[in-house]
Design a protein around this motif. Sequence first.
Motif, PDB file in Angstrom:
ATOM      1  N   LEU A 187       5.508   1.715  10.257  1.00 23.42           N
ATOM      2  CA  LEU A 187       4.509   2.737   9.959  1.00 23.42           C
ATOM      3  C   LEU A 187       4.004   3.387  11.241  1.00 23.42           C
ATOM      4  O   LEU A 187       3.883   4.621  11.323  1.00 23.42           O
ATOM      5  N   THR A 188       3.729   2.580  12.250  1.00 25.01           N
ATOM      6  CA  THR A 188       3.232   3.110  13.523  1.00 25.01           C
ATOM      7  C   THR A 188       4.232   4.075  14.142  1.00 25.01           C
ATOM      8  O   THR A 188       3.858   5.129  14.682  1.00 25.01           O
ATOM      9  N   ASP A 189       5.506   3.735  14.046  1.00 26.25           N
ATOM     10  CA  ASP A 189       6.547   4.618  14.592  1.00 26.25           C
ATOM     11  C   ASP A 189       6.557   5.962  13.865  1.00 26.25           C
ATOM     12  O   ASP A 189       6.676   7.020  14.505  1.00 26.25           O
ATOM     13  N   ARG A 190       6.405   5.932  12.545  1.00 34.38           N
ATOM     14  CA  ARG A 190       6.378   7.183  11.780  1.00 34.38           C
ATOM     15  C   ARG A 190       5.155   8.026  12.151  1.00 34.38           C
ATOM     16  O   ARG A 190       5.228   9.253  12.238  1.00 34.38           O
ATOM     17  N   LYS A 214       0.824  -1.216   0.000  1.00 32.13           N
ATOM     18  CA  LYS A 214       0.000   0.000   0.000  1.00 32.13           C
ATOM     19  C   LYS A 214       0.860   1.269   0.000  1.00 32.13           C
ATOM     20  O   LYS A 214       0.368   2.348  -0.306  1.00 32.13           O
ATOM     21  N   ARG A 215       2.104   1.165   0.397  1.00 29.70           N
ATOM     22  CA  ARG A 215       3.092   2.254   0.304  1.00 29.70           C
ATOM     23  C   ARG A 215       2.691   3.511   1.091  1.00 29.70           C
ATOM     24  O   ARG A 215       2.864   4.644   0.619  1.00 29.70           O
ATOM     25  N   HIS A 216       2.175   3.330   2.297  1.00 30.10           N
ATOM     26  CA  HIS A 216       1.859   4.483   3.143  1.00 30.10           C
ATOM     27  C   HIS A 216       3.098   5.351   3.385  1.00 30.10           C
ATOM     28  O   HIS A 216       3.002   6.578   3.468  1.00 30.10           O
ATOM     29  N   LEU A 217       4.249   4.695   3.512  1.00 31.45           N
ATOM     30  CA  LEU A 217       5.479   5.426   3.836  1.00 31.45           C
ATOM     31  C   LEU A 217       5.862   6.390   2.720  1.00 31.45           C
ATOM     32  O   LEU A 217       6.416   7.461   2.980  1.00 31.45           O
ATOM     33  N   LEU A 218       5.570   6.023   1.487  1.00 31.53           N
ATOM     34  CA  LEU A 218       5.828   6.923   0.363  1.00 31.53           C
ATOM     35  C   LEU A 218       4.983   8.184   0.495  1.00 31.53           C
ATOM     36  O   LEU A 218       5.462   9.300   0.252  1.00 31.53           O
ATOM     37  N   LEU A 219       3.731   8.008   0.885  1.00 32.09           N
ATOM     38  CA  LEU A 219       2.850   9.163   1.082  1.00 32.09           C
ATOM     39  C   LEU A 219       3.378  10.050   2.204  1.00 32.09           C
ATOM     40  O   LEU A 219       3.387  11.286   2.079  1.00 32.09           O
TER      41      LEU A 219
END
Length: 354
Positions: free
Chosen positions: A220-223, A179-184
Amino acid sequence: MKILFVVPRFHTNLSAALSGLLAAGIDARVVSSRTELIEDHTVIEPVVVPKGKQSLTFLKALLKDISPDAVVLRNTGSLSWRIHLLARLEHIPVIGYQLRPVNKPRSIARLALETLWSGLPVWRFSPVMGLKRDGNRQDRYSRYLPLPVYQSTPGVARKTGPNGPLRILCVAKIAQPRKRHLLLLDALERLKDETDFRLTLIGADTQQVSGFSDQYLEKLTDRLLNGPLKSKITLLTNVPPNQMAEHYLNHHICVLPADREPLGISPLEAMAFGTVPLTSTGTGSSGTIEMAGDDMVFQAGNVDDLHARLAAFASDRQHLETLGQQVQEFAQKNLAPKRFAEDLLQFIMDFKNR
């Protein structure tokens, strides 16, 4: 008329399609090989036939009990292979449902593999058009039928406007790396000094989701909790489908940064509520969104391109409002459940009369 859908599981993206068929007076049924907690069974309760119960004797009795006029078959391994065989023996029309772009013709070798090894019908429909850059050749045995989405109730006003923070929505399973949430988040960290915005992340976090990754979820949670955007982000997990309309109405943009995503229904759902979609070239829905207008598809994995699209929307909110009206009109015309029911029936009739 009675239509039987055979699928691996009852995915949420089929809900509006089946609702449209039922509203058109068509008796739609679903048989799946498994089920997941995130499924929505308010429209239809699927008959689940796990691997241990897929004997020809059982499936023959099931097919006789349902007695469909047509079967729509997605690859479900032995289940689809056996139901296809039994339906053919009973002279029941069988068409396929795949997520392969219709503008990518299948080779003779692939057709043979799908038919002989996987037991899939040659004729199929796909909700994936493919991108313009991939050319306009079409698989001669395929038809483009976009999956429909629930439409906004007439008279319901949007909750956004040209003023205030830019409200961005991302609907994607929280623990699924593709899903690439980190890219967003990377793109939004660049945007935070340029404009005021708020991000809402919505997605299932259950371990039952395919592709679940503890490592990705932890990162993701850490970010989200400790990154520079923590004051701008709201995380909502396992939101019921019947509550999604309110979220679409409350956001200007719905972003799906995913890659290797077979379809990706959330940007299409957003369009029906006047929310502008922004998706990557790595999603199956990108071809449909490309048909709805320009500048709503970015290069998969390219944070520069994603940031540029977001910045452009943020800098011209009036254009964003106009684009929202444009995509809503597109969805009303092309993605309505009634339209899908009509188009599927026509495809079945054309298949019978070929």
